[in-house]
Design an enzyme around this catalytic site. Sequence first.
Site, short mmCIF file in Angstrom:
data_model
loop_
_atom_site.label_atom_id
_atom_site.label_comp_id
_atom_site.label_asym_id
_atom_site.label_seq_id
_atom_site.Cartn_x
_atom_site.Cartn_y
_atom_site.Cartn_z
N GLU A 135 -23.82 82.51 7.73
CA GLU A 135 -22.81 83.38 8.44
C GLU A 135 -23.33 84.60 7.91
O GLU A 135 -22.76 85.02 6.73
CB GLU A 135 -21.55 82.93 8.25
CG GLU A 135 -20.60 83.45 9.33
CD GLU A 135 -19.86 84.94 8.89
OE1 GLU A 135 -20.72 85.98 9.22
OE2 GLU A 135 -18.92 85.09 7.85
N CYS A 186 -17.59 91.10 8.32
CA CYS A 186 -18.75 90.97 9.40
C CYS A 186 -18.18 90.77 10.71
O CYS A 186 -18.89 91.39 11.46
CB CYS A 186 -19.49 89.67 8.98
SG CYS A 186 -18.01 88.30 8.84
#
Length: 454
Positions: A228, A262
């Site tokens: 990720e 993010c």
Amino acid sequence: MNIQSINPATGEVLETFTETSAAEIERILATAHAEFLAWRDVPFAARGHLMRKAGAVLRAHKAEYARTMALEMGKPIVQGEAEVDKCAVTCDYYAEHAEAFLAPQPRQTDAAKSYVRFDPLGPVLAVMPWNFPFWQVFRFAAPALMAGNAAVLKHASNVPRCALHIEGVFRDAGFPPGLFATVLVGPASVGGLIADPRIVAVTLTGSEHAGRQVAERAGHELKKTVLELGGSDPFIVLADAEVAAAARTAADARLVNSGQSCIAAKRFIVVEPVADAFIGRFADELRARRLGDPLARDTQVGPQARVDLRDDLHRQVAESIKRGARLVLGGEVPAGRGAFYPPTMLSAVDKGMPAFDEETFGPVAAVIRAKDEAAAIRLANDSEFGLGAALWTRDLARAEQLAARIEAGAVFVNGLVKSDPRLPFGGIKRSGYGRELSEYGIREFVNIKSVWIA
């Protein structure tokens, strides 16, 4: 070698830790493997009982854990408390649903009986970042442990006390000692951990650079990875959007965790008919957010996690302005100590500027004008990243059609992108691969095994 935690609001050293020795790492890996061999046979009900206790430990110590996050990486204290609560909810979620997610699935074949079962793999190495120091770990650990695996955590080096707190959560909840363990080591030690035969898989949340390194080493060892990575999430505002609500949410989406997320919205793509109205309201919302001490309960934006990260963010802003972006607000490093950076807005952002091409990991909003809906979708997809996207429109049927065209792992309509244990989480392109959370996340680190009986 020592590992230090440093308060980013003051620059003061909080604690100094001795790096985990090679002998201790060997003991941790041996223990994790041995505990896994027993844990995989523990019934789901017993695993779930302990996982619910982990949720209770989190709730009981929420104030302490939130304070540690504020001190080690600058998270505003109220946001830290919400992060701990989210971890506890996820523990409860997997305690309740893991058995159903991993129940054998019958298949009709030419056999008398055939089915698919989901068996645990073994100790999984988790290489985790500092920005959500509890949540990033628990969204991996809760499903991984409920699936029957063991876990070894290599946390970011600037949040060592958070890492030890997390190990303590599982210890205090009554999990077998060493089933979840923390190693305090630097990035140079990750390759050796991946290569150890007792580590069967790796999950990483972090930068594209770190993802490449982990994927390369894990690929050499032929071990499963879930990555990720970064994002440059578009926040698309169409002509029929409710502009005031979009602007309020835009500020929330850009400034969550002081912009260090993010899935924070980073590129605000607005169609021309509403661009001026949106920019004005958005700027007002950003100006209204309070920058300050992360331990103060009215602080909405804390410091960046490190001074070097703040300085790199400022470089991206300055370079974008040099290439033609217009500074609407912010954009100056505050005087005084600490890694603070104010909410900042750039308009007239275009391709070829760092604010468009790169991930800006801090409270910097890049506003991009689009001629129409089609141009807005093209701009949204014109990125190396593909993590999340937000779309604002009153036409919900049209929104669903457009969601299919947006290149991202998640599309949120009239809301900010967020992770939820009930939904799969992850990205495409350079935002990584694999999924966390929901039934998809718990099945990443299992052996999906076919059984055929004549």
